[in-house]
Write an enzyme that holds these catalytic residues in place. Sequence first.
Site, PDB file in Angstrom:
ATOM      1  N   SER A  19     -69.325 -42.271 -23.821  1.00 23.58           N
ATOM      2  CA  SER A  19     -68.443 -41.080 -24.153  1.00 23.58           C
ATOM      3  C   SER A  19     -68.309 -39.995 -23.265  1.00 23.58           C
ATOM      4  CB  SER A  19     -69.302 -40.565 -25.391  1.00 23.58           C
ATOM      5  OG  SER A  19     -68.501 -39.412 -26.421  1.00 23.58           O
ATOM      6  N   ASP A  27     -62.938 -46.926 -33.137  1.00 26.18           N
ATOM      7  CA  ASP A  27     -63.536 -45.553 -32.605  1.00 26.18           C
ATOM      8  C   ASP A  27     -62.538 -44.485 -32.949  1.00 26.18           C
ATOM      9  OD1 ASP A  27     -64.504 -43.411 -31.267  1.00 26.18           O
ATOM     10  OD2 ASP A  27     -65.034 -44.574 -29.634  1.00 26.18           O
ATOM     11  N   HIS A  86     -67.710 -45.348 -32.647  1.00 26.02           N
ATOM     12  CA  HIS A  86     -68.228 -44.865 -31.267  1.00 26.02           C
ATOM     13  C   HIS A  86     -69.699 -44.923 -31.503  1.00 26.02           C
ATOM     14  CE1 HIS A  86     -67.372 -41.988 -28.254  1.00 26.02           C
ATOM     15  NE2 HIS A  86     -68.318 -41.197 -28.501  1.00 26.02           N
TER      16      HIS A  86
END
Length: 650
Positions: A199, A305, A336
């Site tokens: 991320s 995601d 995610h």
Amino acid sequence: MSIRMRFTIWRPLATAATAALMATALTPATAQAGPRTSEPVHSYDNAIRESVWVDTGLDGDGDGRSDRVAVDIVRPREPARQGRKVPVIMDASPYYSCCGRGNDSQRKTYDANGDVVQMPLYYDNYFVPRGYAFVGVDLAGTNRSDGCVDVGGHSDIQSAKAVVDWLNGRAKGYTTRTGPTRAKATSWTNGRTGMIGKSYDGTIANGVAATGVKGLKTIVPIGAISSWYDYYFAKGAPLFGSGPDWLSNYVESPDARARCAAVQQRIVAGAPRTGDWTPLWSERNYVRDARKVRASVFVIHGMQDLNVRAKHFGQWWDALAKHGVERKIWLSQVGHVDPFDFRRAEWVDTLHRWFDHELLGYDNGIDDEPMADIERSPDHWVTSNVWPPRATQPTTLRPAEGTQDGVGTLGLTRGSGTGTFTDDPGRNETDWAAHIDRPTPDKAGFVTGPLTRDLRLSGSSKVTVTATPSTSTAHLSAVLVDLGPDTIRDYAAAGEGITTLTRRTCWGASTTGDSACFRETATKTADVDYTILSRGWADLGNHASDREGVPLRPGTPYTITLDLAATDHVVPAGHRLALIVAGTDRGLIEPPSTRPTLTLDLSRTKARVPLVGGAEAFRKATSGTAPAPSPSVLDGVAGPRAAQRIPEAS
């Protein structure tokens, strides 16, 4: 430069170095061949743990002195005693104190001397015994670092780049946050650095690689952003109810928050909620600098995601390919989620071999393996030697009117007529797909007949629409759907495709303060009647420019192209492929200020889809005849939840 050519250049150097280091322990024949796997021969419990503050050369907080970022280091003691230098694995993050890392939400902890005790995640536990140093960097403005968070901008990227420079002897480091005593890394590291992170952390890896910094040999971005504009907007349509200023305030340390008001205000001013492209977004667009990337890139992304949406890996991958960057990719069905939590054993083994190859120079064969691993169904993986496959061709599919209003067809022939829908901010892609076979006022749907053979989409799609709005504002969504029964990972559930268990497995060595044992996970599945495989959005006001929107004139037709997320999906024989065009996708984009009715000109509307085998594959797959399906309501996963504003939360 091909993968094989690149490693032919590095291999003799690595082999020679390894042979010299191991000559006392190996026979001459074995030494010449070189090792294939790094082994856990060093003590983790006795590893050197230290903190260094690296000078970034910036004064982001305006206090009159150059900002220093905190660098926590865990490295094996034995190589240092023997005068051997080790490579570095580095994770630069804003989350080490505010939010936690990984599925166990770990934070850094320290002893009375200020040296790190617990380093989040397993990287140090696993790799330090194998002869690597692990470095955890607090981005500027977070945890123990000076400066201010600027959400992917120059300060964030320089925070990590300066550390790569320090590891290679090009930047200044100090033993304390404010003191004059210098610390040098060149006595213990050879400077070969690999960055990794999920991320925000993986985003920083992308950004640092895009500077072309020397010494950064590879990056492993997991669910990472490639352009911050595309995190907050889709061609003018807002994806979140807030901008990057909210995120900077969220991750900054309390003392940084108190001194960074000016930076915060610049972020607010530079990122207007209009969706217009500003210089702030140009600074945070790493795709444009893909030509500078020297490092190899191992991309991991969830195709479902809905936080860091799949457009990010698609445009980054395509740009890297254009400039000949060495690369590898894993594509999963999860949202995610870190691969440590959906394919743990295979992931740790693959990452181990990747770093051994890229940072130690071991000839372990990973460069001869397929480029892509793709999760075709839950826990069932296939490979692709090249991704997308060489046989992939952009193929134009065209919508046309059907036998009943609102239920059209999708084929290779240009259609005629119109399709009409009214934006309903209370509806979303799951509502549209569930009612694909019946007219509803909130969408226009177009469907092939049942396929007679499998049809594979691999890459990024584009949908061009010509639409006439009834009001001065309008948002558009385009969705590709696989219509047919299947069992998929439940990416819409809380774990985004996984369930966390109570039992733990261990990956590396542990100490009293830093366990290498993490909670196991199980696959979370859902039985569905359809699967949404790609999606994209736009503000129709951006019809003339990707960078600036204008008010619409009701009754005037406008043409705009929507960029859909990259995917790799097989629509099986017997299923149907659908294109849906609609307005607000609740939970994924924000609604416009009005509720327009939009009329599509079907003769000027099309989908450009990456089909393996191209138009001929589509023609063959749709050549059969079958009875029309009954207009029943289809079941899918739950609708999208309110969009995340944090590129880490799962």
